[in-house]
Motif scaffolding. Structure first.
Motif, short mmCIF file in Angstrom:
data_model
loop_
_atom_site.label_atom_id
_atom_site.label_comp_id
_atom_site.label_asym_id
_atom_site.label_seq_id
_atom_site.Cartn_x
_atom_site.Cartn_y
_atom_site.Cartn_z
N GLU A 243 0.83 -1.20 0.00
CA GLU A 243 0.00 0.00 0.00
C GLU A 243 0.86 1.26 0.00
OE1 GLU A 243 -3.29 -0.05 2.89
OE2 GLU A 243 -2.90 -2.19 3.09
N LEU A 244 1.94 1.23 0.77
CA LEU A 244 2.84 2.39 0.80
C LEU A 244 3.55 2.55 -0.54
CD1 LEU A 244 3.58 4.54 2.90
CD2 LEU A 244 5.59 3.17 3.47
N ALA A 245 3.94 1.44 -1.14
CA ALA A 245 4.61 1.50 -2.44
C ALA A 245 3.71 2.12 -3.50
CB ALA A 245 5.04 0.09 -2.86
N ALA A 246 2.41 1.88 -3.40
CA ALA A 246 1.47 2.44 -4.37
C ALA A 246 1.42 3.96 -4.30
CB ALA A 246 0.08 1.85 -4.14
N GLU A 247 1.89 4.52 -3.20
CA GLU A 247 1.90 5.98 -3.03
C GLU A 247 3.34 6.51 -3.05
OE1 GLU A 247 -0.99 7.53 -0.07
OE2 GLU A 247 -1.26 5.41 0.45
N ALA A 248 4.21 5.85 -3.79
CA ALA A 248 5.63 6.20 -3.79
C ALA A 248 5.88 7.66 -4.09
CB ALA A 248 6.38 5.32 -4.79
N ALA A 249 5.13 8.23 -5.03
CA ALA A 249 5.36 9.63 -5.42
C ALA A 249 5.12 10.60 -4.27
CB ALA A 249 4.48 9.99 -6.61
N SER B 70 11.33 -4.10 0.19
CA SER B 70 11.84 -4.00 -1.17
C SER B 70 10.79 -3.50 -2.15
CB SER B 70 12.38 -5.35 -1.64
OG SER B 70 11.35 -6.33 -1.64
N LEU B 71 9.51 -3.72 -1.86
CA LEU B 71 8.45 -3.22 -2.74
C LEU B 71 8.48 -1.71 -2.81
CD1 LEU B 71 5.43 -5.50 -1.72
CD2 LEU B 71 6.94 -5.74 -3.70
N VAL B 72 8.76 -1.07 -1.67
CA VAL B 72 8.83 0.39 -1.64
C VAL B 72 10.05 0.87 -2.40
CG1 VAL B 72 8.85 2.43 -0.17
CG2 VAL B 72 7.62 0.38 0.58
N ALA B 73 11.19 0.21 -2.18
CA ALA B 73 12.41 0.61 -2.87
C ALA B 73 12.23 0.51 -4.38
CB ALA B 73 13.58 -0.26 -2.41
N LYS B 74 11.63 -0.57 -4.85
CA LYS B 74 11.41 -0.74 -6.28
C LYS B 74 10.45 0.32 -6.83
CE LYS B 74 12.25 -5.73 -6.18
NZ LYS B 74 11.63 -7.08 -6.24
N ALA B 75 9.43 0.65 -6.06
CA ALA B 75 8.48 1.67 -6.51
C ALA B 75 9.14 3.03 -6.60
CB ALA B 75 7.29 1.71 -5.56
N LEU B 76 10.04 3.33 -5.69
CA LEU B 76 10.76 4.62 -5.74
C LEU B 76 11.68 4.67 -6.95
CD1 LEU B 76 11.52 5.08 -1.94
CD2 LEU B 76 10.04 6.52 -3.34
N VAL B 77 12.38 3.58 -7.23
CA VAL B 77 13.24 3.54 -8.42
C VAL B 77 12.41 3.75 -9.68
CG1 VAL B 77 14.70 2.04 -9.84
CG2 VAL B 77 15.04 2.13 -7.37
N ALA B 78 11.22 3.17 -9.69
CA ALA B 78 10.37 3.26 -10.88
C ALA B 78 9.86 4.67 -11.15
CB ALA B 78 9.18 2.31 -10.72
N LEU B 79 10.03 5.59 -10.20
CA LEU B 79 9.61 6.97 -10.42
C LEU B 79 10.46 7.69 -11.46
CD1 LEU B 79 8.85 8.14 -6.76
CD2 LEU B 79 7.20 7.48 -8.53
N GLY B 80 11.63 7.15 -11.74
CA GLY B 80 12.49 7.83 -12.70
C GLY B 80 13.43 6.87 -13.37
#
Length: 480
Positions: A427-433, A453-463
């Motif tokens: 749920e937190l990863a879904a709000e990475a931005a 790791s789901l959060v880390a991957k979501a943050l990387v995916a922002l850019g």
């Protein structure tokens, strides 16, 4: 030079395990128990776990397995049939150890840092000659004998990571390795729900690594842990030569200063009475003591000091354990420090301190994203709430959290520091931005089981990530 001989012949496997060959003789150049990882020429281990490995033997042969180690004949190729494949793997590991008496072996355990220290030691061994080591934190009842069984005949030095989840696991694995040098990186409240004595029980279990030491073996001890007396007593009982690292006068390796910088850090220390200074590619404060542990282990494994220092200067953070990436998000870049593989109160405090020392751009913040620490038993609430103190001491600006245990921390944080909380990491990863802003330095940390790791991957995916100065050189290990 690489070995020209096969890793194992079917005749050698028979002799080591007491099994019998079903089908034609074969030669294996590697070993795996995962049919999806088969490389042509591998020996496939049909282990029994959540699924019975025998079900995947046909797929392993189709992928190029040369043979299998099984408990009954299988279709698709030859196998050495034994009564128990796990016991046979252990026997194969011991045989690999005994057939290469020239190998100088090291073993690493500890509540924090064992994987990174193991791989840093391996970096030094690689520079000194043919070397072998655990990969991906292969540190349990399967990983340790598998690493032994994979050891090439021409190996000169090797290092093995040894872990545990419950009492009684470390000593048998250490006896299997029979190390010439063994260390305990540190002791902390990890897996304490499995120990009635809490951290003291964890310390005793970690100290059991010395029980497997070869004659005249070396015990590398952390003099700064609160259990240093217990560790020393265990090393004495094992008849080991003891060397100590820490910050106090009189230690064989004494940390005098640790200065982090943009590309790593610089360490000043005393080593066997001589003052030395050396660079690290790591910037976390815990690497001050870690580096001394590595130096003492490499010394015990007969690696020259200049070789050891060269290895440390080039050993970069491992994936999930400090890998740093600049993420070029559409609104502006931010820096991500990925510590998502593991977490406990000790490593959390060390991470906060390191993050607090990181420079930030004008307007940027030091942000930490945390998921639950696991296996803390009835101390979980207090240990999660207790993270508020080192967070404040490090001067961190914002704390996002996920998980029922991290809700306890969220609730005790001051409003100015309190970020988002969500029930799960997903749920937190879904709000990475919403977690970051341009110029921020963001650390993601949590236990592997709580999915940080789901959060880390979501943050990387922002850019589009750019290699930061201390980005990992290889992500070959993904263990605990």
């Amino acid at each position: 030079m690489p070995d020209t001989q096969p890793l194992w012949t079917s005749a050698e496997i028979e002799a080591a395990t007491g099994g019998r060959l079903s089908g034609p003789p074969f030669e294996a150049t590697g070993i795996t128990y995962n049919s999806r990882e088969i490389v042509p020429g591998d020996l496939f281990l049909a282990l029994k776990g959540a699924r019975d490995g025998h079900e995947f033997a046909a797929a392993a042969f189709a992928a190029g397995a040369a043979g299998a180690l099984t408990e009954h004949p299988v279709e698709g190729g030859p196998s050495v049939v034994t009564t128990d494949t796990l016991r046979a793997l252990e026997a194969l590991g011991v045989a690999a150890r005994d057939r290469s008496p020239q190998v100088r072996r090291g073993a690493v355990t500890g509540s924090v840092g064992k994987t990174s220290v193991t791989q840093a030691v391996k970096a030094g061994l690689d520079l000194a000659g043919p070397a072998h080591a655990s990969i991906r934190s292969y540190n349990n009842h399967i990983g340790v004998p598998l690493t032994l069984a994979r050891m090439p005949r021409s190996t000169e030095r090797a290092v093995f990571e040894i872990g545990m989840n419950a009492p009684g696991e470390i000593a048998p694995l250490s006896r299997m390795v029979r190390p010439h040098a063994a260390c305990v990186t540190t002791v902390g409240p990890v897996h304490i729900e499995a120990f009635a004595e809490g951290e003291a029980g964890v310390a005793a279990e970690k100290a059991a690594i010395f029980e497997g030491l070869a004659p005249d073996g070396v015990a590398v001890l952390n003099g700064d842990t609160g259990f240093s007396v217990l560790l020393d007593a265990a090393a004495r009982k094992a008849g080991a030569r003891r060397v100590v690292f820490g910050t106090a006068a009189g230690h064989d390796a004494r940390l005098l200063a640790f200065q982090p910088g943009p590309d790593g850090a610089r360490v000043k220390a005393e080593l066997f009475g001589k003052t030395i200074e050396f660079p690290l590619a790591q910037s976390g404060f815990h690497w001050g003591l870690n580096s001394l542990c590595v130096l003492l282990m490499l010394d015990a494994l007969n690696v020259p000091l200049d070789t050891a220092l060269s290895a440390l200067a080039n050993f970069r953070p491992l994936a999930g354990r400090g890998q740093t990436t600049v993420v070029a998000a559409p609104g502006g870049a931010f820096t991500l420090i990925d510590e998502s593989y593991n977490a406990n109160p000790l490593s959390m405090a060390a991470g906060f301190r390191s993050l607090g020392a990181k420079p930030v751009a004008a307007g940027g913040r030091r942000v930490v994203v945390l998921t639950d620490m696991l296996e803390l038993g009835d101390r979980s609430r207090a240990l999660h709430e207790g993270l508020a103190e080192p967070i404040a001491a490090a001067g961190l600006d914002l704390v996002h959290t996920a998980g029922p245990e991290m809700k306890r921390l969220h609730d005790v944080l001051p409003p100015a520091r309190r970020g988002l909380w969500r029930e799960t990491a997903a749920e937190l990863a879904a709000e990475a931005a919403a977690l970051v802003a341009p110029g921020d330095v963001v650390m993601v940390k949590g236990s592997n089981g709580s999915k940080a790791s789901l959060v880390a991957k979501a943050l990387v995916a922002l850019g589009h990530p750019q290699a930061a100065s201390d980005r990992v050189a290889s992500d070959r290990e993904r263990g605990s």
